[in-house]
Scaffold this motif. Sequence first.
Motif: not given
Length: 145
Positions: A10-16, A79-84
């Motif tokens: 998962s990405c840092l913010c958990g969105s992906v 990359f994740c739009r929210r956390c990069g």
Amino acid sequence: MKTKDTTKGSCLCGSVCFEADLPPVRFQYCHCISCRKTTSSAHGAFLFFLPERFRWIAGESMIERFTDQQSNPGYMRWFCRRCGSAVPRLSRNKQYFVIPAGLLDDDPLAKPERNIFWDERAPWLLNIDMIPKFSEGIDSIIRET
Ligand SMILES: [Zn+2]
Ligand SMILES: [Zn+2]
């Protein structure tokens, strides 16, 4: 011994979120300048999976895609739009999903096999066994001085 058949990340913010079927086709460090820039780190660390062994679990709509047209035309960064955070991407030849190893939330039961673009490595890169190790962060440094 229990064997695992998937790895999750998962990405840092958990969105992906995503998962892939083990084992990876390849696991390597990439020292090319593009990977150093896009990971903001000493080198990329990537696992490769055939597309049919990779699945998005959540957040595919959160992914931004950047394609370099200048220094390394065709080099892609997703990359994740929210956390990069860098997120998995399709390889340039579209044969593999390339997973940045730092995204994994578990042990993929594999280790990197090789370094590529070694001649482009950062001038400050060294074997981590050559420098002291601390189990904590900044507090460890303060205690030492
Ligand atoms: Zn994110
Ligand atoms: Zn690279």
